[in-house]
Design a protein around this motif. Sequence first.
Motif, PDB file in Angstrom:
ATOM      1  N   LYS A 156       0.699  -1.213   0.089  1.00 21.34           N
ATOM      2  CA  LYS A 156      -0.155   0.082   0.027  1.00 21.34           C
ATOM      3  C   LYS A 156       0.811   1.442  -0.088  1.00 21.34           C
ATOM      4  O   LYS A 156       2.076   1.208   0.417  1.00 21.34           O
ATOM      5  CB  LYS A 156      -0.843  -0.080   1.334  1.00 21.34           C
ATOM      6  N   ASP A 165      -8.649   2.895  -0.243  1.00 18.73           N
ATOM      7  CA  ASP A 165      -8.075   1.604   0.114  1.00 18.73           C
ATOM      8  C   ASP A 165      -6.779   1.255  -0.237  1.00 18.73           C
ATOM      9  O   ASP A 165      -6.195   0.215   0.210  1.00 18.73           O
ATOM     10  CB  ASP A 165      -9.145   0.596  -0.671  1.00 18.73           C
ATOM     11  N   LYS A 168     -13.174   5.221  -3.616  1.00 20.09           N
ATOM     12  CA  LYS A 168     -12.996   4.001  -2.528  1.00 20.09           C
ATOM     13  C   LYS A 168     -11.642   3.436  -2.747  1.00 20.09           C
ATOM     14  O   LYS A 168     -10.912   3.233  -1.827  1.00 20.09           O
ATOM     15  CB  LYS A 168     -14.194   3.220  -2.284  1.00 20.09           C
TER      16      LYS A 168
END
Length: 475
Positions: free
Chosen positions: A3, A61, A57
Motif C-alpha cells: 500500500k 483502500d 474508495k
Amino acid sequence: MEKSSIGLIGLAVMGQNIARNISRNHKISVYNRTASVTEDFLKEYESNMLVGETDLKAFVDSVASPRKIAIMVKAGKPVDMVIEGLLPLLDKGDTILDFGNSNYHDVIRREKELADKGFNFFGCGVSGGEEGALNGPSMMPGGNKAVWEDLRPIFESICAEDFDGGKCVTYLGENGAGLYVKMVHNGIEYGVMQMMAEAYETLTHAYGLNPGEIADIFEKYQTGKLQSYLFEISIPILRKKDESGKDFLLDKILDKAGQKGTGRWTALDSLDQGVALSVITEAVFARTVSSMKDKREVFSKLYDKPKPNFETPLEDFIVELEDALYAGMLVSYAQGFLLLKSAAEDKGWDFDYAEISRIWEGGCIIRAKILSTLHTAFGKNPQADLLEIPEIAKDLSDSLPNFRKVVGECMSNGMPLFCLSSALTSFEAMTNARGSANFIQGQRDFFGAHTFLRTDKEGVWHADWHEGGAITKVK
Ligand SMILES: NC(=O)c1ccc[n+]([C@@H]2O[C@H](COP(=O)([O-])OP(=O)(O)OC[C@H]3O[C@@H](n4cnc5c(N)ncnc54)[C@H](OP(=O)(O)O)[C@@H]3O)[C@@H](O)[C@H]2O)c1
C-alpha cells in the motif's frame, strides 16, 4: 500489492508537482475529481511509486493505515466537499492533510469537527509555487501534535533546505497555526513585491530607464543584502522581449494586478488583532488601485503631475534605493512578526520566531538573505520585537538616511509609494516616544466626553474645553 504511504487528492499544477516530489521517496496514491486528469498524469509520469485511482474508495483502500490523505484542491468549499466525500471511507485515527491555501478560520473549524469524529486534521501551508512543490517547498504544518512525528519523515523528505542545509519545515502548533503562518508569509510577499514595483516605477519614470537597464540594477542588488528569489526572478522578467524580439514584454503588460485573497486576509486579521500592519495592508490597497484602471485613466487627465526632476544622480540613487528597499523590508517583517506574536497570544500558539524565519530561508517565494539575518537575530533574542534587536537596529539606522531621502524625493516628485512610504511612516511613529495622540484625545473629550489620562497627574480626566471651563478628575 504494497500500500501507499500517503494519498493525495487534487492533481492541478500544485498537486501534480507535490505528488511527483513525494514519489521520489514514498509510494503515493493520487486521485482527482475529473478522472481524465488522473489518467493523463499517470501516462506522463508512470512510476512504480505512483498509484492512480479514479474511484475514491479504491484510492482510499490503496493507502496504508493509519491513513494520511492530503488534499490539494481549490481552497474554500471544495475542501469541505472533498472531506465530506472522504470521511465515510476512512477509519478513526486516519489523518487528513490540507496542503492548499485555506483560510485559517476554516482550518480551526475543520480540525475541531474532525477531532470530534475521531480523525486528525492537519493544515499545512506549502509555499514555493509549482517549482517549489516539485523540488522542495517551504512547509508550515499545524495540527494534532501526536501525529506530527508520523508525518515528519514524509514532510522532511520533500521540503526545501535552509541556508545551513536544515529542513524548511517545523511543527508550528495546533488549531490552524500552520495556515496562519502561511497567511502572514503571503502578506509579507505582497509587501515585498509592492516595494520592488515601486522601485521599478521610480527608475522607469524618474530616471527614464527601460526594463533592461533596471534588470542590470536589480542584478547588482542580487549580489548584496537584497539577494532573494523575488529579485532573481525579476531579472529575466525585466529582460524578456515580446514576440518581435525588439520590445520589452513588461512594457506591454496591462498594469492591473490580480490577487487571490491571502494578503487581504492578513490585513483583515491585523485589524482584528489591533496590530498596525500598514505595509502589507497598503500593498493590498495598491493592487486594488491597480485594478481601477478606467478611473485612473479618467483622473490622470484631470490633474497635472510634476515632471519628475530627481536631483540625485542615478549612480547615487541606485545605492540609496537599495538602502530604502532593505529598510522598508525590515519594517514590514517587524510588522509581520508583531502580528504573529499577537496571534500567538490570542490563540495560545507557542511560535518560535527564529524557526519561522529559518523555514522561510528556502523553497518559498519570500526566500531571501534577509531571512538569515532575522533567523540569527531571533536566535539570540527569541521573544524580542525586531525593532529592539541590536543588529536589526544597527542595519535600520545605517539605512535610514537614504530611506528618508528616497521616500522624500519620490513623494515630492508625485510618485505613488504605497509601501515604502508607509514603512517609513510606521518606523518614524514607532520610534517616536511622544506622538500626537494627546491632540486626538483632546478632540475626543471635547465632542464625546471620552476623558483622557495626563502625563503630570494620576487619574482619569475630563475638561470643559471652553475658556475658563473646569478640568475635572472623574476617576
Ligand atoms: N498555484 C500556486 O502557485 C499555489 C501555491 C501555493 C499554494 N497553492 C494552493 O494550492 C491549492 C491547489 O492549487 P492549484 O493551483 O494546484 O489548483 P487550483 O486551481 O486552486 O484547484 C484546482 C484543483 O481543485 C480541484 N477541485 C476544484 N473544485 C473541486 C471540488 N468541488 N471537488 C473536488 N476537487 C475540486 C480540481 O479538480 P478538477 O480537475 O476535477 O477540476 C483541481 O484538481 C490551492 O489551495 C492554492 O491556493 C497554490
